[in-house]
Design an enzyme around this catalytic site. Structure first.
Site, PDB file in Angstrom:
ATOM      1  N   ARG A  28     -47.175 -57.622  31.107  1.00  0.00           N
ATOM      2  CA  ARG A  28     -46.299 -58.804  31.159  1.00  0.00           C
ATOM      3  C   ARG A  28     -47.197 -60.006  31.365  1.00  0.00           C
ATOM      4  O   ARG A  28     -47.911 -60.081  32.365  1.00  0.00           O
ATOM      5  CB  ARG A  28     -45.281 -58.666  32.291  1.00  0.00           C
ATOM      6  CG  ARG A  28     -44.519 -59.939  32.545  1.00  0.00           C
ATOM      7  CD  ARG A  28     -43.309 -59.759  33.414  1.00  0.00           C
ATOM      8  NE  ARG A  28     -42.258 -59.071  32.705  1.00  0.00           N
ATOM      9  CZ  ARG A  28     -40.983 -59.054  33.087  1.00  0.00           C
ATOM     10  NH1 ARG A  28     -40.611 -59.668  34.204  1.00  0.00           N
ATOM     11  NH2 ARG A  28     -40.076 -58.418  32.387  1.00  0.00           N
ATOM     12  N   GLN A  35     -36.727 -55.094  26.219  1.00  0.00           N
ATOM     13  CA  GLN A  35     -35.379 -55.568  26.533  1.00  0.00           C
ATOM     14  C   GLN A  35     -34.440 -55.362  25.344  1.00  0.00           C
ATOM     15  O   GLN A  35     -33.323 -54.855  25.484  1.00  0.00           O
ATOM     16  CB  GLN A  35     -35.433 -57.060  26.887  1.00  0.00           C
ATOM     17  CG  GLN A  35     -34.076 -57.656  27.224  1.00  0.00           C
ATOM     18  CD  GLN A  35     -33.502 -57.066  28.496  1.00  0.00           C
ATOM     19  OE1 GLN A  35     -34.153 -57.059  29.518  1.00  0.00           O
ATOM     20  NE2 GLN A  35     -32.275 -56.564  28.435  1.00  0.00           N
ATOM     21  N   ASP A  63     -29.208 -66.044  28.215  1.00  0.00           N
ATOM     22  CA  ASP A  63     -30.346 -65.818  29.131  1.00  0.00           C
ATOM     23  C   ASP A  63     -30.539 -67.115  29.911  1.00  0.00           C
ATOM     24  O   ASP A  63     -29.916 -68.146  29.608  1.00  0.00           O
ATOM     25  CB  ASP A  63     -31.594 -65.437  28.309  1.00  0.00           C
ATOM     26  CG  ASP A  63     -32.801 -65.094  29.188  1.00  0.00           C
ATOM     27  OD1 ASP A  63     -32.609 -64.827  30.400  1.00  0.00           O
ATOM     28  OD2 ASP A  63     -33.938 -65.099  28.666  1.00  0.00           O
ATOM     29  N   ARG A 117     -32.609 -50.082  30.239  1.00  0.00           N
ATOM     30  CA  ARG A 117     -34.052 -50.337  30.180  1.00  0.00           C
ATOM     31  C   ARG A 117     -34.819 -49.040  30.430  1.00  0.00           C
ATOM     32  O   ARG A 117     -35.812 -48.749  29.776  1.00  0.00           O
ATOM     33  CB  ARG A 117     -34.451 -51.395  31.227  1.00  0.00           C
ATOM     34  CG  ARG A 117     -33.879 -52.788  30.997  1.00  0.00           C
ATOM     35  CD  ARG A 117     -34.406 -53.410  29.734  1.00  0.00           C
ATOM     36  NE  ARG A 117     -35.851 -53.419  29.718  1.00  0.00           N
ATOM     37  CZ  ARG A 117     -36.616 -54.338  30.333  1.00  0.00           C
ATOM     38  NH1 ARG A 117     -36.055 -55.351  30.948  1.00  0.00           N
ATOM     39  NH2 ARG A 117     -37.939 -54.279  30.272  1.00  0.00           N
TER      40      ARG A 117
HETATM   41  N1   CP Z   1     -34.887 -58.236  32.110  1.00  0.00           N
HETATM   42  C1   CP Z   1     -36.084 -58.112  32.705  1.00  0.00           C
HETATM   43  O1   CP Z   1     -37.123 -57.987  32.063  1.00  0.00           O
HETATM   44  O2   CP Z   1     -36.038 -58.125  34.060  1.00  0.00           O
HETATM   45  P1   CP Z   1     -37.304 -58.205  35.044  1.00  0.00           P
HETATM   46  O3   CP Z   1     -37.894 -59.579  34.899  1.00  0.00           O
HETATM   47  O4   CP Z   1     -36.696 -57.983  36.397  1.00  0.00           O
HETATM   48  O5   CP Z   1     -38.271 -57.143  34.662  1.00  0.00           O
HETATM   49  N1  NVA Z   2     -36.451 -65.471  29.430  1.00  0.00           N
HETATM   50  C1  NVA Z   2     -36.689 -64.912  30.735  1.00  0.00           C
HETATM   51  C2  NVA Z   2     -36.490 -63.427  30.674  1.00  0.00           C
HETATM   52  C3  NVA Z   2     -36.686 -62.732  31.994  1.00  0.00           C
HETATM   53  C4  NVA Z   2     -36.529 -61.241  31.876  1.00  0.00           C
HETATM   54  C5  NVA Z   2     -38.083 -65.264  31.199  1.00  0.00           C
HETATM   55  O1  NVA Z   2     -39.014 -65.209  30.383  1.00  0.00           O
HETATM   56  O2  NVA Z   2     -38.248 -65.607  32.370  1.00  0.00           O
END
Ligand code: CP
Ligand code: NVA
Length: 316
Positions: free
Chosen positions: A105, A135, A227, A296
């Protein structure tokens, strides 16, 4: 052939490969209901790196590997030498000597691209500023469960044309879902995702349609998706963003009036309650956000199996 691929955006997968992942995920989910956990990834290790916070992704990847008989090592980038300046390439070369698959991430999508180029094992993007493929695999699994099909479903995405939106466009147009988008002109999805979708609809037969008015976009749809208006890394823009998004793009009881009566409400979570969606909608019987969050786990199990095993080895 999915085995060995890196999944950075979902553009790496064709329709049949996406459906194959959903099928394996659904089978594993069914078995789990009966307390059966096929140990398909015995002795396999996932290293899962986080440069940003996470609840769902971090815990579901851990649990997925555990349930499949494998192992997950999860770390934040500040716990790695990466946080002290070791390069992404050197990090990738070292970690891929220890494990079978890496998930990362990151803030900048370029970072996960660099990681995958230098890695000798598959890399999964577990969210970048551009894409969130895990996701959207879970979302497609959820839509198929709730609506019984994907092809011909109509989905409206209301709000920020962000990482989730970009990947939703890619995934939906591949599997035949019509997608209506209502995003402010300042925050449209990326041209890369849109151009991919415009090609995908030529073979899937679905449609991608842009609306200025969210009320028009939700007319007769089966799914309403939103979102956050302020993604991780955009906090300094919060005030400007909220001025642009509110009240027009909020999913509330007035906005959903013209959707089909049995529409489902989806959100990747975390939600900023009463900003992009009101409590009334996210807590309504139309909302499937917690089933979506559960998926997920199942979708990542399917993905991991297909990245690490030949299809013939996946006996469920
Ligand atoms: N939706 C999602 O990726 O949630 P997290 O940020 O909690 O991993
Ligand atoms: N669009 C949001 C998604 C979180 C899972 C972000 O990038 O923070």
């Amino acid at each position: 052939m999915i085995k060995g691929k890196s999944i950075l955006s979902l553009m790496e997968l064709d329709r049949n490969e996406i459906l194959k992942i959903l099928d394996v995920s659904a089978k594993l989910k069914e078995k789990r209901k009966d307390g059966i956990y096929p140990k398909l990834l015995k002795d396999k290790t996932l290293v899962s790196i986080f440069m940003k916070p996470s609840t769902r992704t971090r815990i579901s990847f851990n649990e997925a590997m555990h349930e499949l008989g494998g192992h997950c090592i999860d770390v934040t980038s500040t716990e790695l030498q990466l946080g002290r300046g070791e390069t992404i390439e050197d990090t990738a070369k070292v970690i891929s000597r220890y494990c079978d698959v890496i998930a990362a991430r990151v803030f900048s999508h370029e970072d996960v691209v660099r990681l995958s180029r230098a890695s000798s094992v598959p890399v999964i993007n577990s969210l970048s500023d551009m894409y969130h493929p895990c996701q959207i695999l879970a979302d497609l699994l959820t839509i198929r469960e709730k609506k019984g099909k994907l092809n011909g479903i109509k989905l409206a995405y209301i709000g920020d044309g962000n990482n989730v939106c970009n990947t939703l466009i890619i995934g939906c147009t591949q599997v035949g879902i019509d997608i209506n988008l209502a995003c402010p002109k300042e925050y449209m999805p990326s041209n890369v995702a849109i151009n991919f979708a415009l090609k995908a609809v030529e073979s899937s037969g679905s449609h991608i349609t842009f609306y200025d008015d969210p009320q028009e976009a939700v007319k007769d749809v089966d799914v309403i998706y939103t979102d956050t208006f302020v993604s991780m890394g955009q906090e300094s823009d919060k005030e400007k963003r909220l001025r642009i998004f509110l009240p027009k793009y909020q999913v509330n009881s007035k906005l959903v009036e013209k959707a089909k009566s049995d529409f489902i409400f989806m959100h990747c979570l975390p939600a900023h309650r009463n900003q992009e969606v009101t409590d009334e909608i996210i807590d309504s019987t139309n909302s499937v956000v917690f089933d979506q969050a559960e998926n997920r786990l199942h979708a990542q199990k399917g993905l991991l199996c297909l990245l690490l095993l030949e299809e013939s080895e996946i006996k469920i």
